[in-house]
Write an enzyme that holds these catalytic residues in place. Structure first.
Site, PDB file in Angstrom:
ATOM      1  N   CYS A 133     -12.986  -9.216   9.216  1.00  0.00           N
ATOM      2  CA  CYS A 133     -14.100  -9.873   9.041  1.00  0.00           C
ATOM      3  C   CYS A 133     -14.709  -9.504   7.686  1.00  0.00           C
ATOM      4  O   CYS A 133     -15.503 -10.094   7.354  1.00  0.00           O
ATOM      5  CB  CYS A 133     -15.339  -9.234  10.084  1.00  0.00           C
ATOM      6  N   CYS A 169     -12.527  -4.376   6.122  1.00  0.00           N
ATOM      7  CA  CYS A 169     -12.080  -4.744   7.634  1.00  0.00           C
ATOM      8  C   CYS A 169     -11.275  -6.017   7.097  1.00  0.00           C
ATOM      9  O   CYS A 169     -11.651  -7.119   6.417  1.00  0.00           O
ATOM     10  CB  CYS A 169     -12.851  -4.921   8.570  1.00  0.00           C
ATOM     11  N   ASP A 182      -3.081   2.148   6.609  1.00  0.00           N
ATOM     12  CA  ASP A 182      -2.312   1.614   5.617  1.00  0.00           C
ATOM     13  C   ASP A 182      -2.205   0.142   5.782  1.00  0.00           C
ATOM     14  O   ASP A 182      -2.108  -0.574   4.700  1.00  0.00           O
ATOM     15  CB  ASP A 182      -1.023   2.589   5.426  1.00  0.00           C
ATOM     16  N   CYS A 191     -16.316  -6.147  14.197  1.00  0.00           N
ATOM     17  CA  CYS A 191     -15.775  -7.248  15.046  1.00  0.00           C
ATOM     18  C   CYS A 191     -14.642  -6.352  15.949  1.00  0.00           C
ATOM     19  O   CYS A 191     -13.915  -7.180  16.742  1.00  0.00           O
ATOM     20  CB  CYS A 191     -14.520  -8.075  14.052  1.00  0.00           C
ATOM     21  N   CYS A 242     -13.090  -1.211  13.132  1.00  0.00           N
ATOM     22  CA  CYS A 242     -14.223  -1.976  12.632  1.00  0.00           C
ATOM     23  C   CYS A 242     -15.312  -1.980  13.775  1.00  0.00           C
ATOM     24  O   CYS A 242     -14.886  -2.527  14.707  1.00  0.00           O
ATOM     25  CB  CYS A 242     -13.728  -3.481  12.224  1.00  0.00           C
ATOM     26  N   ASP A 280       0.811  -1.092  -0.075  1.00  0.00           N
ATOM     27  CA  ASP A 280       0.048   0.099   0.052  1.00  0.00           C
ATOM     28  C   ASP A 280       0.863   1.243   0.148  1.00  0.00           C
ATOM     29  O   ASP A 280       1.714   1.539   1.237  1.00  0.00           O
ATOM     30  CB  ASP A 280      -0.775   0.122   1.138  1.00  0.00           C
ATOM     31  N   GLU A 319      -1.988  -1.492  -5.933  1.00  0.00           N
ATOM     32  CA  GLU A 319      -3.210  -0.606  -6.467  1.00  0.00           C
ATOM     33  C   GLU A 319      -3.235  -0.131  -7.891  1.00  0.00           C
ATOM     34  O   GLU A 319      -1.911   0.439  -7.986  1.00  0.00           O
ATOM     35  CB  GLU A 319      -3.783   0.164  -5.373  1.00  0.00           C
TER      36      GLU A 319
END
Length: 327
Positions: A230, A227, A256, A249, A246, A82, A174
Site C-alpha cells: 500500500c 510497505c 528484505d 493493509c 503493515c 537488497d 541501494e
C-alpha cells in the site's frame, strides 16, 4: 611492474606470453580468450602489469576491445536487489542468494597461522635484526590464506553480477553508507566480508556492457520501512525485526523481500518521472515516493497532532496526505 612499450604478445600455443626484460613466461592458465580476440583483430594490448599476490605471480593485460552490442535476455524486466548479511542478496522475484561468509569459514585457520607467526622471530629495526626463515614461511602461509578468501569473495561477486546484468534489463540497488555501517563493531567484519561496494561497482560497468541500466536508490530512500503493498511508511523499524508487518493493509512479508520489491518499483517511478507522466507507482498506491529521499526541514506548528508522525514532503513541496500513526 608495468610494461607499456616493447614486445607484448601471446604465443601461438596460448600458454606462454612474451614481456619486455622478462622474456618468455609460461602461464598456469590458458590465454585462449585473449588470443582469439587478438587473432580476430577485435582487441589490442596496451600494457601489461606483473604483480605478486598471495605467493603467486600474476600478469594482467590492459586491452582495448571492440565489444559487440548486447541486449539482456529479458529486455523489459526489472529486478530489485537488497543486499545484506543474512543473505548476500534478496531479489524482488523472491530468489535468495546465500551469503557464503568466506572469512568466517577461514577464520579458525587464519587465527592459527597468525599465532604461529607471532611466535617466530620477526624483523626488528631497533635491534637491527633480520627476520628468520621460519618467520618468512609463516608470513607467506598467512598471506596465502588471506588471498584465498579474497579470491573466493571476488569470484562469487563476479558470478552474481554477471548473471543479474545478463538476464535483467534494469537492476535497482541501494546507495549504502558502507563507511558508516563499518562503525558498528558487532557487524563490521560481516559487512566487510560481504563486499557491498564491490557488488555495486561491478553492477555499474557490467550493465553498460550488456546494454542494461543500473538504478541506484537514494541513501535515504526508506526501502525497508515502506510497505510494498500500500505504500505506507513506518517511522521506525528496528534491525532486529526481520518480518515486515503493515498496520494499514495487514501485509506480512520478509523484511528484505519487502525492500527488494520497493526497489524494483522505484525503477518504474523513475521512468515515469523522466517521461513526465503522472500515474500510480509500481506498488499500485496513490502516492509517489520522493526520488531524492527524505529532506530534513523544520516542522511548522500544527502540522501533526500529538502521537502522530509522518514522512517529510520533498523540498519545496507541501504535504496534503493524512498522517498515519506509527506502529
Amino acid at each position: 611492474m608495468r610494461f607499456t612499450t616493447g614486445t607484448l604478445r601471446v604465443e601461438p600455443d596460448r600458454k606462454h606470453v612474451v614481456l619486455p626484460r622478462l622474456g618468455r613466461l609460461k602461464l598456469h592458465e590458458s590465454a585462449r580468450k585473449l588470443a582469439r580476440r587478438l587473432e580476430a583483430g577485435t582487441a589490442r594490448i596496451l600494457s601489461a602489469t606483473v604483480r605478486r599476490d598471495g605467493g603467486r605471480w600474476h600478469v594482467a593485460f590492459c586491452v582495448e576491445v571492440e565489444r559487440a552490442v548486447r541486449t539482456p535476455a529479458r529486455p523489459n524486466s526489472t529486478v530489485g536487489v537488497d543486499v545484506g548479511i543474512r543473505h548476500l542478496a534478496v531479489l524482488s522475484t523472491g530468489a535468495l542468494v546465500p551469503n557464503p561468509r568466506h572469512l568466517d569459514g577461514a577464520a579458525r585457520r587464519m587465527r592459527r597461522l597468525a599465532r604461529r607467526l607471532s611466535r617466530r622471530a620477526g624483523p626488528d629495526r631497533r635491534a637491527d635484526r633480520r627476520a628468520s626463515n621460519r618467520w618468512g614461511r609463516a608470513q607467506a602461509a598467512l598471506g596465502r590464506a588471506h588471498s584465498r578468501v579474497a579470491n573466493l569473495r571476488r569470484d562469487g561477486l563476479h558470478k552474481l553480477t554477471t548473471r543479474l546484468t545478463r538476464e535483467y534489463a534494469t537492476v535497482v540497488t541501494e546507495d549504502l553508507n558502507v563507511a558508516g555501517m563499518l562503525r558498528n563493531r558487532r557487524l563490521a567484519r560481516h559487512i566487510a566480508d560481504a563486499g557491498f561496494a564491490q557488488l555495486r561497482r561491478q553492477l555499474q560497468y557490467k550493465s553498460e556492457w550488456t546494454g542494461g541500466r543500473l538504478v541506484v536508490a537514494d541513501r535515504w530512500y526508506p526501502s525497508s520501512k515502506t510497505c510494498s503493498g500500500c505504500g505506507a511508511v513506518k517511522a521506525k523499524l528496528p534491525l532486529s525485526e526481520r518480518t515486515y508487518t503493515c498496520t494499514t493493509c495487514g501485509l506480512v512479508l520478509d523484511r528484505d523481500l519487502n525492500a527488494a520489491r520497493n526497489l524494483a518499483a522505484l525503477a518504474h517511478e523513475a521512468t515515469d518521472a523522466r517521461s513526465g507522466r503522472e500515474s500510480q507507482n509500481g506498488r499500485g498506491a496513490d502516492r509517489k515516493t520522493c526520488l531524492g529521499g527524505l529532506v530534513a526541514v523544520k516542522r511548522q506548528p500544527g502540522t501533526a497532532s500529538a502521537g502522530q508522525t509522518g514522512t517529510v514532503p520533498p523540498q519545496g513541496g507541501t504535504s496534503t496526505r493524512m498522517l498515519t500513526k506509527a506502529s
